[in-house]
Design a protein around this motif. Structure first.
Motif, short mmCIF file in Angstrom:
data_model
loop_
_atom_site.label_atom_id
_atom_site.label_comp_id
_atom_site.label_asym_id
_atom_site.label_seq_id
_atom_site.Cartn_x
_atom_site.Cartn_y
_atom_site.Cartn_z
N SER A 1 71.66 24.98 12.94
CA SER A 1 72.19 24.33 14.09
C SER A 1 71.26 23.42 14.76
O SER A 1 70.11 23.98 15.11
CB SER A 1 72.89 24.87 15.15
N GLU A 2 71.50 21.93 15.00
CA GLU A 2 70.35 21.30 15.77
C GLU A 2 70.29 21.57 17.43
O GLU A 2 69.23 21.33 17.80
CB GLU A 2 70.73 19.74 15.82
N ASP A 3 71.31 22.14 17.94
CA ASP A 3 71.38 22.51 19.32
C ASP A 3 70.68 23.90 19.38
O ASP A 3 70.60 24.41 20.58
CB ASP A 3 72.92 22.84 19.72
N GLY B 1 62.83 23.14 27.71
CA GLY B 1 63.81 23.12 26.80
C GLY B 1 64.79 24.06 26.88
O GLY B 1 64.88 24.81 27.94
N THR B 2 65.55 24.56 25.84
CA THR B 2 66.52 25.51 25.65
C THR B 2 66.60 26.14 24.35
O THR B 2 66.19 25.66 23.43
CB THR B 2 68.07 25.05 26.04
N TYR B 3 67.08 27.38 24.19
CA TYR B 3 67.20 27.96 23.08
C TYR B 3 68.38 28.97 23.09
O TYR B 3 68.58 29.76 24.13
CB TYR B 3 65.94 29.10 22.88
N HIS B 4 69.37 28.65 22.10
CA HIS B 4 70.70 29.37 21.90
C HIS B 4 70.70 30.28 20.66
O HIS B 4 70.74 29.72 19.67
CB HIS B 4 71.61 28.37 21.81
N PRO B 5 70.36 31.69 20.95
CA PRO B 5 70.05 32.48 19.78
C PRO B 5 71.25 32.48 18.75
O PRO B 5 71.42 33.05 17.75
CB PRO B 5 69.52 33.63 20.14
N MET B 6 72.54 32.54 19.79
CA MET B 6 73.69 32.76 19.19
C MET B 6 74.20 31.72 18.06
O MET B 6 75.23 31.86 17.28
CB MET B 6 74.82 33.02 20.22
N ALA C 1 58.91 22.93 14.48
CA ALA C 1 58.90 21.78 14.93
C ALA C 1 57.87 20.83 14.34
O ALA C 1 58.00 19.54 14.20
CB ALA C 1 59.10 21.52 16.41
N GLY C 2 56.85 21.53 13.70
CA GLY C 2 55.56 20.94 12.85
C GLY C 2 54.62 20.30 14.29
O GLY C 2 53.85 19.41 13.89
N HIS C 3 54.44 20.76 15.41
CA HIS C 3 53.69 20.42 16.48
C HIS C 3 52.70 21.42 16.44
O HIS C 3 51.88 21.22 17.45
CB HIS C 3 54.51 20.28 17.89
N ARG C 4 52.56 22.47 15.61
CA ARG C 4 51.42 23.34 15.77
C ARG C 4 51.23 24.12 14.21
O ARG C 4 52.19 24.12 13.61
CB ARG C 4 51.85 24.53 16.75
#
Length: 116
Positions: A48-50, A38-43, A80-83
């Motif tokens: 934001s969903e992205d 996956g990706t993570y855009h901290p800016m 995300a609710g997966h942990r």
């Protein structure tokens, strides 16, 4: 092989961009990895969903294979609710280091000597 699900930094100076990857824990942060998850855009804004995108099917596969997420990736999985949320308690993180405590003792001794 000790597997980690962690962030690999990309992007230019002061414009970070991270890839969420599954890699061997002995490899460097931005080095060789096995799979991009996956990706993570901290800016981007927090709502934001992205901002964080993950292929949850592959993440659960790697967790099933024994991969350990880093602290930041674990927070993404919690959001995300997966942990399930884990309690974070690190009281030593808030305490000053050795040199800072020595300086504080010296200041206190000087202030005490000046008061007398």
């Amino acid at each position: 092989m000790a597997m980690k699900i962690r962030l690999a930094r990309g992007g230019s100076k002061k414009r970070p961009y991270y890839a969420i990857v599954a890699s061997d824990s002995r490899m460097p942060r931005d080095g060789r990895f096995i799979e991009k998850l996956g990706t993570y855009h901290p800016m981007l804004p927090k709502d934001s969903e992205d901002r964080v995108k993950m292929d949850m099917e592959r993440v659960t596969y790697w967790l099933g294979q024994g991969a350990q997420p880093t602290d930041r990736v674990a927070r993404f999985l919690e959001a995300a609710g997966h942990r399930e949320k884990s309690v974070r308690n690190n009281p030593k993180a808030a305490q000053p280091g050795k040199k800072a405590t020595e300086r504080a003792k010296e200041r206190a001794a000087k202030a005490e000597a000046a008061a007398e």
